[in-house]
Motif scaffolding. Structure first.
Motif, PDB file in Angstrom:
ATOM      1  N   PRO A 139      -4.180 -10.696 -11.331  1.00  8.10           N
ATOM      2  CA  PRO A 139      -5.613 -11.483 -11.888  1.00  8.10           C
ATOM      3  C   PRO A 139      -5.707 -11.023 -13.285  1.00  8.10           C
ATOM      4  O   PRO A 139      -4.925 -10.015 -13.814  1.00  8.10           O
ATOM      5  N   LEU A 140      -6.749 -11.564 -13.889  1.00  4.51           N
ATOM      6  CA  LEU A 140      -6.928 -11.316 -15.451  1.00  4.51           C
ATOM      7  C   LEU A 140      -7.145  -9.683 -15.436  1.00  4.51           C
ATOM      8  O   LEU A 140      -8.177  -9.260 -14.684  1.00  4.51           O
ATOM      9  N   ALA A 141      -6.454  -8.824 -15.871  1.00  5.36           N
ATOM     10  CA  ALA A 141      -6.755  -7.413 -15.817  1.00  5.36           C
ATOM     11  C   ALA A 141      -6.840  -6.891 -17.485  1.00  5.36           C
ATOM     12  O   ALA A 141      -6.492  -7.594 -18.260  1.00  5.36           O
ATOM     13  N   ILE A 142      -7.664  -5.885 -17.475  1.00  3.61           N
ATOM     14  CA  ILE A 142      -7.789  -5.399 -18.984  1.00  3.61           C
ATOM     15  C   ILE A 142      -6.615  -4.473 -19.182  1.00  3.61           C
ATOM     16  O   ILE A 142      -6.485  -3.328 -18.104  1.00  3.61           O
ATOM     17  N   PRO A 143      -5.966  -4.330 -20.098  1.00  5.38           N
ATOM     18  CA  PRO A 143      -5.091  -3.693 -20.526  1.00  5.38           C
ATOM     19  C   PRO A 143      -5.453  -2.309 -20.615  1.00  5.38           C
ATOM     20  O   PRO A 143      -6.648  -1.824 -20.484  1.00  5.38           O
ATOM     21  N   LEU A 144      -4.511  -1.119 -20.641  1.00  3.09           N
ATOM     22  CA  LEU A 144      -4.912   0.097 -20.260  1.00  3.09           C
ATOM     23  C   LEU A 144      -5.447   0.608 -21.830  1.00  3.09           C
ATOM     24  O   LEU A 144      -6.568   1.621 -21.640  1.00  3.09           O
ATOM     25  N   PHE A 145      -5.015   0.406 -22.758  1.00  3.61           N
ATOM     26  CA  PHE A 145      -5.633   1.285 -23.916  1.00  3.61           C
ATOM     27  C   PHE A 145      -5.891   0.166 -25.034  1.00  3.61           C
ATOM     28  O   PHE A 145      -5.441  -0.389 -25.730  1.00  3.61           O
ATOM     29  N   PRO A 146      -7.265  -0.082 -24.630  1.00  2.00           N
ATOM     30  CA  PRO A 146      -7.777  -1.360 -25.409  1.00  2.00           C
ATOM     31  C   PRO A 146      -7.848  -0.799 -27.059  1.00  2.00           C
ATOM     32  O   PRO A 146      -7.683  -1.703 -27.946  1.00  2.00           O
ATOM     33  N   THR A 147      -8.181   0.239 -27.681  1.00  2.00           N
ATOM     34  CA  THR A 147      -8.471   0.459 -29.011  1.00  2.00           C
ATOM     35  C   THR A 147      -7.364   1.344 -29.495  1.00  2.00           C
ATOM     36  O   THR A 147      -7.343   1.398 -30.785  1.00  2.00           O
ATOM     37  N   PRO A 188      -4.096   2.551 -31.205  1.00  2.00           N
ATOM     38  CA  PRO A 188      -2.888   1.282 -31.535  1.00  2.00           C
ATOM     39  C   PRO A 188      -1.641   1.609 -30.740  1.00  2.00           C
ATOM     40  O   PRO A 188      -1.324   2.674 -30.345  1.00  2.00           O
ATOM     41  N   GLN A 189      -0.885   0.471 -30.478  1.00  2.00           N
ATOM     42  CA  GLN A 189       0.177   0.685 -29.460  1.00  2.00           C
ATOM     43  C   GLN A 189       1.269   0.649 -30.412  1.00  2.00           C
ATOM     44  O   GLN A 189       1.623   0.353 -31.712  1.00  2.00           O
ATOM     45  N   GLU A 224       3.641  -9.515 -11.031  1.00  4.32           N
ATOM     46  CA  GLU A 224       3.166 -10.101 -12.206  1.00  4.32           C
ATOM     47  C   GLU A 224       2.480 -11.608 -11.587  1.00  4.32           C
ATOM     48  O   GLU A 224       1.491 -11.900 -12.278  1.00  4.32           O
ATOM     49  N   ASP A 225       3.028 -12.128 -10.543  1.00  5.39           N
ATOM     50  CA  ASP A 225       2.615 -13.393 -10.133  1.00  5.39           C
ATOM     51  C   ASP A 225       1.043 -13.418  -9.840  1.00  5.39           C
ATOM     52  O   ASP A 225       0.713 -14.385 -10.091  1.00  5.39           O
ATOM     53  N   HIS A 279       4.814   0.284 -31.837  1.00  8.33           N
ATOM     54  CA  HIS A 279       5.642  -0.667 -32.185  1.00  8.33           C
ATOM     55  C   HIS A 279       7.147  -0.340 -31.753  1.00  8.33           C
ATOM     56  O   HIS A 279       8.111  -0.518 -32.619  1.00  8.33           O
ATOM     57  N   SER A 280       7.383   0.020 -30.534  1.00  7.54           N
ATOM     58  CA  SER A 280       8.716   0.558 -30.179  1.00  7.54           C
ATOM     59  C   SER A 280       9.857  -0.603 -30.198  1.00  7.54           C
ATOM     60  O   SER A 280       9.964  -0.994 -31.389  1.00  7.54           O
TER      61      SER A 280
END
Lengths: 384, 403
Positions: A6-14, A16-17, A2-3, A19-20
């Motif tokens: 670099p700035l990365a693009i999340p996997l599932f941009p659009t 809905p995640q 994690e350290d 809410h687990s």
């Protein structure tokens, strides 16, 4: 890893995640459903428009008939708009599901209600009360709220939460606690022991009740004698409770609604209190004792005594509920005491009638109560 | 790796937990939305925030520079820098002023992106989760802790630091200064003292202190609104240091205020003074509300009932609950070693409060002004020690104290 990422693009941009990882304190969602009922509904809620909506808390073991009672009330034509809140967490107060019966009997309409998960601490009202208030705000006016709790719930903590100070002018108020009891199984349930001497919920639910619905009396094998025996047993635990016999929870709704058990006003309750005999318990862990005294008492001393009794503990006993009337020195008004666990209020009510013998009468419901000890400590209250 | 990203690493906080952000929302990138609202420390935080965060896309997709329905938002400049209106108790943001039947002249303003707290500073659990789990499940919600001499020594120090920080804020107050600027001062001073600003992310509260202007009763969120001559503003500071919290607030005058406001603030100050004078072992907690209520009514003012004083220590809020109104059912009797706040909120008009759509800001229902003062108090064997008391260095901001 994690350290140095670099700035990365999340996997599932659009998409809905989910809410687990919901924890119990995350906003607790609930469902509201709605059924209509008949009548104009306007009559239901008693005298004034500003009258707060009563909450009747329904407790009782699984199988005793709580759901039957709720369904009976929802389907009965009584002209009241009633919201039913199912609290399936028990002590964890969240609005789980609410159903509304507006008086005509019809389909349930479900709706999600989010519990206003406020910061409980610096607000005087528990978030559960705030959630109830929001429920009232969002919908048309209800005449009554039924709060159905889980089978093994101790009604005490919930009752304390719902007993909101009058000063807050809350649109809801705790009306009473109704405990549904299965007449066939009560003896068995009371005999059930809990680990390390804890009081079993059957006792607690009766001890905190204002009304016991003794259900399934038609199924009791011993007939009337056995039912009377059960009633005596219930009264030993809670000397103030009103017992209503029923079959399949068919009751006169007057016995359930608008009991005003937590209002310090002259009421039927107060008159019952005036007529209660002195009583003591001998062999029971949870029971009712009461005594009366003819001496006038000093209000400040009474407050000190109550503080000691309810806040300092140390008497090896536990008080669940107290009701009483006090003859206070220098006042022509009868003072009325109400206590639930560590909460209490003592307020002036009606004035003494000329032909009435002024006295103090106190009822205690609790565990391991000792009448002599209580009587002894009460002597501190006498005005000199 | 990414030069731009490296540059920003130290400056952008995760929208959810305020740790330095390392990821950004690709949708926001595509829509060229401000990065401050689109940055996350981890996929977990991004996931957790998604349901509220995604609203930013839809609400922003039809605006680029603060123009909504052809009307230029007065805060276009702030919005373009990523400032947004707070919603859902701090759990989401909006570029649009929410509709609300505002009770007085005051409106919500956009709030700045979240401020960072350096990693080495010890913090309470809610700093990363937004929920004070430890506090909620503590036994000290039900009984009042008697603090040990060691705990008291720590609290005394923490409360003194809190006082110094509030004094710094007091010195900064003047017309033209935004409440966000007050928040920056409080935030930076807290960090400089090695402390964590307790309000930050407490139940998702978005800022490091509360600033309550005019008709705001309490829990006002520092925002882009510049203070105006004639305003009154309460600054409520809580510092987490030495493993405990110190909590205090005062209401200040901005420039020249009218007589009614001065009376309101002064009477509120007196309400707290009178309540403190009562504190000693053996006094019932319910007496506090009687004294405050009496003094407020004598001055033709009303007491807010919805918020109360609270126990404090290793927890921000715990037992006892101390209502400020009369005829309450507060539980318990004061004992030496107990620590709590008394913080009366007094209104010029009616006592009733309403909540702004941000879920935090409590305002008077009639839009009239409200004032508040708060101290953290220790019950001693003989009386009371005001742990957050004014210091010889405290600024002279209250005319009734200088005479």
């Amino acid at each position: 890893m994690e350290d140095d990422a670099p700035l990365a693009i999340p996997l599932f941009p659009t998409s809905p995640q989910p809410h687990s990882t919901a924890d119990p304190h995350e906003s607790v969602p609930g469902q509201v459903s709605e059924t209509p009922a008949s009548g104009d509904g306007a009559q239901g809620s008693g005298d004034g428009q500003a009258e707060p909506v009563g909450i009747t808390m329904i407790t009782g073991y699984l199988g005793a008939g709580k759901t039957t009672l709720v369904n009976y009330i929802l389907n009965e034509r009584h002209g009241r708009r009633i919201a039913v809140i199912l609290n399936e967490f028990g002590d964890e107060l969240g609005i789980e599901k609410a159903m509304v019966n507006d008086g005509a009997g019809g389909a349930l309409v479900e709706e999600w209600v989010e519990l206003g998960n406020g910061c409980v601490c610096c607000s005087v009202k528990h978030s559960f009360v705030q959630a109830l208030e929001q429920l009232l705000e969002r919908r048309e006016k209800f005449d009554h709220i039924l709060l159905e709790t889980t089978g093994l719930a101790n009604p005490g903590p919930v009752a304390a939460v719902l007993w909101v100070d009058d000063q807050l002018e809350s649109p809801v108020h705790l009306d009473s606690i109704v405990t549904v009891v299965d007449a066939r199984n009560l003896k068995q349930q009371l005999a059930d022991s809990r680990e390390n001497g804890a009081v079993n919920e059957a006792y607690l639910q009766i001890a905190f009740a204002d009304v016991v619905l003794l259900n399934k009396v038609d199924l009791v094998t011993g007939g009337t004698t056995e039912v009377e025996d059960l009633e005596a047993q219930i009264h030993n635990i809670n000397g103030l409770v009103k017992i209503v016999r029923s079959e399949r929870c068919q009751v006169d709704l007057k016995d359930v609604f608008e009991r005003r058990a937590y209002r310090a006003q002259p009421s039927a309750d107060l008159e019952t209190l005036l007529q209660l005999d002195e009583r003591d318990v001998h062999d029971r862990m949870v029971g009712t004792i009461s005594f009366s005294a003819s001496e006038t008492t000093d209000l400040a001393k009474v407050n000190d005594w109550l503080g000691e009794l309810l806040w300092e503990g140390g008497m090896d006993s536990e008080i669940y509920r107290m009701k009483g009337i006090f003859n206070i020195h220098g006042s022509d008004n009868m003072y009325m005491l109400q206590a639930v666990r560590d909460l209490y209020e003592i307020v002036p009510t009606r004035s003494w009638k000329p032909d009435e013998k002024r006295r103090t009468q106190i009822v205690f419901i609790g565990k391991d109560l000792k009448k002599n000890t209580l009587l002894e400590s009460f002597k501190k209250c006498v005005a000199v | 790796m990414n030069g731009d990203g490296d540059h920003e690493l130290g400056h952008v906080a995760c929208v959810r937990c305020s740790k330095p952000a390392r990821l950004q929302c690709p949708k926001c990138l595509e829509l060229k939305l401000p990065r401050v609202n689109a940055s996350f420390c981890s996929q977990e935080c991004f996931k957790e925030s998604w349901s509220s965060h995604k609203l930013v896309h839809t609400s922003l997709s039809h605006k680029e520079t603060g123009e909504l329905n052809g009307v230029q938002d007065p805060h276009a400049a702030a919005l373009a820098q990523g400032w947004m209106y707070c919603l859902r108790k701090g759990q989401s943001r909006s570029p649009q002023l929410p509709t609300f039947d505002w009770t007085g002249p005051l409106r919500a303003y956009p709030i700045s992106p979240r401020r960072l707290v350096p990693d080495q500073i010890p913090r309470p659990d809610w700093a990363s989760t937004g929920r004070p789990h430890q506090e909620i499940s503590s036994e000290w919600q039900n009984s009042v802790e008697i603090k040990s001499p060691a705990q008291i020594a720590k609290l005394r120090e923490t409360c003194r630091v809190g006082r110094e920080i509030l004094d710094l804020a007091a010195r900064a107050i003047k017309p033209g200064v935004t409440t966000d600027e007050i928040d920056r001062i409080v935030h930076e001073a807290t960090i400089a003292a090695g402390g964590y600003p307790s309000p930050l992310n407490y139940h998702f509260f978005p800022k490091s202190c509360c600033t309550s202007v005019n008709e705001i009763i309490c829990h006002g969120i520092p925002d882009a609104r510049p203070l105006e001559d004639g305003d009154i503003v309460n600054v409520d500071v809580t510092v987490y240091l030495n493993g405990c919290h110190g909590d205090l607030n005062e209401t200040f005058f901005v420039g020249k205020v009218d007589k009614a406001s001065e009376n309101l603030v002064r009477s509120t100050y007196e309400c707290l003074e009178k309540a403190i004078a009562l504190v000693k072992p053996g006094v019932r907690y319910r007496e506090v509300g009687e004294v405050i209520s009496r003094h407020a009514s004598l001055n033709g003012l009303s007491v807010v009932k919805s918020y109360c004083g609270h126990g404090i220590g290793e927890l921000f809020h715990c037992a006892p609950n101390i209502p400020h109104y009369a005829r309450n059912k507060a539980v318990g009797v004061m004992k030496a070693g107990q620590v709590f706040t008394i913080e009366p909120m007094i209104n010029a008009g009616i006592w009733k409060d309403r909540m702004w759509p941000d879920g935090w800001t409590a305002v008077t229902a009639d839009g009239k002004r409200s004032a508040q003062f708060e101290h953290t108090l220790l019950v001693t064997e003989t009386g009371v020690e005001v742990l957050t008391a004014r210091l010889p260095t405290s600024p002279d901001v209250f005319p009734w104290l200088t005479r």
